[in-house]
Design a protein around this motif. Structure first.
Motif, mmCIF file in Angstrom:
data_model
loop_
_atom_site.group_PDB
_atom_site.id
_atom_site.type_symbol
_atom_site.label_atom_id
_atom_site.label_comp_id
_atom_site.label_asym_id
_atom_site.label_seq_id
_atom_site.Cartn_x
_atom_site.Cartn_y
_atom_site.Cartn_z
ATOM 1 N N GLY A 15 1.044 -1.254 0.013
ATOM 2 C CA GLY A 15 0.027 0.148 -0.077
ATOM 3 C C GLY A 15 0.946 1.157 -0.084
ATOM 4 O O GLY A 15 0.444 2.350 0.628
ATOM 5 N N GLY A 16 1.997 1.255 -0.517
ATOM 6 C CA GLY A 16 2.924 2.350 -0.514
ATOM 7 C C GLY A 16 3.190 2.800 -1.963
ATOM 8 O O GLY A 16 2.545 2.699 -3.043
ATOM 9 N N THR A 17 4.209 3.640 -1.870
ATOM 10 C CA THR A 17 4.543 4.515 -3.243
ATOM 11 C C THR A 17 6.226 4.493 -3.419
ATOM 12 O O THR A 17 6.954 4.132 -2.500
ATOM 13 N N PHE A 18 6.439 4.701 -4.511
ATOM 14 C CA PHE A 18 7.771 4.606 -4.994
ATOM 15 C C PHE A 18 8.565 6.126 -4.916
ATOM 16 O O PHE A 18 9.589 6.174 -4.938
ATOM 17 N N SER A 19 7.821 6.938 -4.702
ATOM 18 C CA SER A 19 8.344 8.562 -4.481
ATOM 19 C C SER A 19 7.517 9.129 -3.395
ATOM 20 O O SER A 19 6.301 9.237 -3.347
ATOM 21 N N ALA A 20 8.252 9.253 -2.257
ATOM 22 C CA ALA A 20 7.877 9.957 -1.054
ATOM 23 C C ALA A 20 8.056 11.321 -1.012
ATOM 24 O O ALA A 20 6.950 12.200 -0.716
ATOM 25 N N GLU A 21 9.330 11.833 -1.125
ATOM 26 C CA GLU A 21 9.768 13.228 -0.920
ATOM 27 C C GLU A 21 10.780 13.892 -2.057
ATOM 28 O O GLU A 21 10.840 15.092 -1.996
ATOM 29 N N HIS A 22 11.194 12.870 -2.874
ATOM 30 C CA HIS A 22 12.381 13.420 -3.699
ATOM 31 C C HIS A 22 11.832 13.834 -4.851
ATOM 32 O O HIS A 22 12.547 14.514 -5.550
ATOM 33 N N GLY A 23 10.534 13.470 -5.218
ATOM 34 C CA GLY A 23 9.934 13.940 -6.590
ATOM 35 C C GLY A 23 10.263 12.695 -7.611
ATOM 36 O O GLY A 23 10.828 11.716 -7.337
ATOM 37 N N ILE A 24 9.825 13.190 -8.885
ATOM 38 C CA ILE A 24 9.903 12.134 -10.143
ATOM 39 C C ILE A 24 11.045 12.580 -10.934
ATOM 40 O O ILE A 24 11.768 11.711 -11.332
ATOM 41 N N GLY A 25 11.280 13.870 -11.360
ATOM 42 C CA GLY A 25 12.163 14.456 -12.047
ATOM 43 C C GLY A 25 12.249 13.673 -13.487
ATOM 44 O O GLY A 25 11.187 13.328 -14.077
ATOM 45 N N SER A 26 13.320 13.313 -13.916
ATOM 46 C CA SER A 26 13.489 12.411 -15.353
ATOM 47 C C SER A 26 13.637 11.139 -15.143
ATOM 48 O O SER A 26 13.593 10.396 -16.164
ATOM 49 N N ILE A 27 14.134 10.553 -13.833
ATOM 50 C CA ILE A 27 14.434 9.056 -13.776
ATOM 51 C C ILE A 27 13.361 8.219 -13.438
ATOM 52 O O ILE A 27 13.537 6.889 -13.397
ATOM 53 N N HIS A 28 12.230 8.912 -13.041
ATOM 54 C CA HIS A 28 10.944 8.138 -12.553
ATOM 55 C C HIS A 28 9.671 8.109 -13.472
ATOM 56 O O HIS A 28 8.868 7.742 -13.052
ATOM 57 N N ILE A 29 10.039 8.242 -14.570
ATOM 58 C CA ILE A 29 8.846 8.572 -15.632
ATOM 59 C C ILE A 29 8.226 7.180 -15.860
ATOM 60 O O ILE A 29 7.249 6.867 -15.800
#
Length: 455
Positions: free
Chosen positions: A399-413
């Motif tokens: 029930g979690g997420t891959f991005s909590a506080e660093h953001g998406i930027g270009s590497i998590h598209i």
């Protein structure tokens, strides 16, 4: 221009036609209008401390970097109203100090606070070590000013705690990483400066004991716990090895450490005594192995020195494939156990290195490869993707997420496409098309390309 075309970890490189340094919102608006007219992409940049490739341009070189460092004025501080008006280029540490000067607290705190800027903190909805008590950056702002993709200036610099007059537009820009517009100023929330604090580093034998301790501390100090940081033994050893002037904080070596801080009006000695009393039972039961409570500001800074230098130590150690996951706090032990087993099975050369925010469920789970092992890895992108999916799939299952506080930027598209429901992505892409129809604002960041519109 070189310093503005590479991130601080030297992992992401780009090119640009120019780097612009506006000194006012009006100048930002002029630049954006000019770029919109010629359809030139704009890559907004603050302190360039992103770890997601979000603060440097792409490799095509057809756009410009718009750096806000000259917009660094604190325009007003109102202690009675507990608010502060700042330009987006103000460094976070500068804002913290301005608040302290009037006996107030701006609670956002993170390792890059000496170089990251408020605009970037807002654009990524930064977290940090005080989220447990004060919330993310979204919770610390009352109003913003932004330049839209057509050069229009939207002034939402209101210092209101309550305002239900329509959509809360500021939240469109907070966390959007410059893809919907450029934040140029903000009204920030201030808080009464705590009169006393107690900081402790506590060694525990297991991740389950760390989670149990976190619950005990929050119950024992209701509303007073401002930080609850988790540090693995592997992470502590890296900081001691690579960061000068780092003293070993405890004679006892343990698998896990909890760095906690309580702040309030009570006398520091009284809070310290309460903490000592609270730790007696878990010490007797073996759920706590050792602890040190700072008795001076110098000792407090020594403990925080460890936490604030983990990223620098990790960069020196090797190639760390870093994950900014979050799960419900009660599921942290389950996540750690599953991730550790999966990593040991699939990537035997990787060492788990963990640091994170125990109280809010956000862990930076790092698969650390030595420089030699990483150099010998034949297909580095494939290895990185495989490690990422291994860790992110576990977080998603819990029930979690891959991005909590660093953001998406270009590497998590790719992760956005893999883990976000299509309907949610479609809503985001619709917002992007509406506000930035030319697609010039930080292209290639946060969102995958939208599918072609139906004929």
């Amino acid at each position: 221009m070189e310093a503005h075309l590479v991130d601080w970890r030297k992992r992401h490189f780009g090119k640009a036609l120019a780097v612009a340094f506006p000194a006012s919102t009006a100048a930002v608006a002029q630049i954006v209008k000019l770029c919109a007219h010629h359809r030139v992409p704009i890559y907004p940049q603050g302190g360039n401390t992103s770890v997601c490739g979000g603060s440097v341009p792409d490799a095509a070189g057809g756009g410009i970097v718009l750096n806000l460092r000259r917009m660094n004025r604190i325009l007003s501080v109102d202690a009675r109203d507990n608010s502060m008006l700042v330009e987006a280029g103000c460094v976070l540490a500068q804002v913290q100090e301005a608040a302290r000067a009037v006996d107030r607290l701006f609670p956002m705190s993170l390792g890059a606070e000496g170089s990251c800027q408020i605009g970037g903190n807002l654009a990524t909805n930064a977290g940090g070590t005080a989220v447990l008590r004060y919330g993310n950056m979204r919770d610390l702002v009352l109003g913003i000013e932004a330049v839209m993709p057509d050069g229009t200036i939207w002034n939402g610099l209101r210092a209101l705690r309550k305002n239900n007059s329509g959509y809360d537009l500021k939240n469109l820009f907070i966390g959007s990483e410059g893809t919907l517009g450029i934040i140029t100023a903000a009204v920030l929330k201030l808080f009464p400066l705590p009169q006393h604090n107690v900081t402790a580093l506590i060694a525990v034998p297991s991740i389950e004991d760390a989670a149990s301790l976190a619950s005990d501390l929050q119950s024992g100090f209701p509303g007073l716990v401002s930080a609850m940081e988790l540090i693995s033994s592997s992470e502590l050893e890296l900081v001691i090895r690579h960061i000068p002037d780092t003293a070993r904080p405890l004679p006892t070596q343990a698998p896990w450490y909890v760095l906690t801080e309580m702040a309030g009006a009570d006398d520091a000695a009284a809070m310290s005594d309460r903490l000592t009393d609270l730790l007696e039972a878990p010490l007797a039961a073996g759920r706590v192995l050792d602890a040190t409570i700072a008795t001076s500001e110098r000792q407090r800074q020594q403990l925080w020195h460890i936490r604030h230098h983990v990223t620098e130590a990790n960069v020196k150690e090797g190639m760390g494939i870093t994950h900014d996951i979050a799960v419900p706090p009660a599921r942290i032990p389950q996540f750690v156990r599953l991730a550790e087993a999966a990593l040991a099975t699939r990537f035997v050369n990787a060492t788990p290195v963990v640091v994170g925010h125990l109280g809010d469920g956000n862990l930076h789970y790092i698969a650390m490869f030595s420089h030699g092992d990483w150099a010998a890895t034949a297909d580095k992108p494939a290895c990185t993707a495989a490690v990422n999916h291994l860790i992110y799939d576990i977080a998603a299952e819990l029930g979690g997420t891959f991005s909590a506080e660093h953001g998406i930027g270009s590497i998590h598209i790719a992760e956005m496409e893999r883990y976000k429901p299509p309907s949610e992505l479609a809503l985001m892409q619709a917002m992007k098309r509406t506000l930035d129809p030319l697609g010039i604002m930080n292209p290639g960041r946060v969102l995958p390309p939208a599918p072609p519109a139906a004929a």
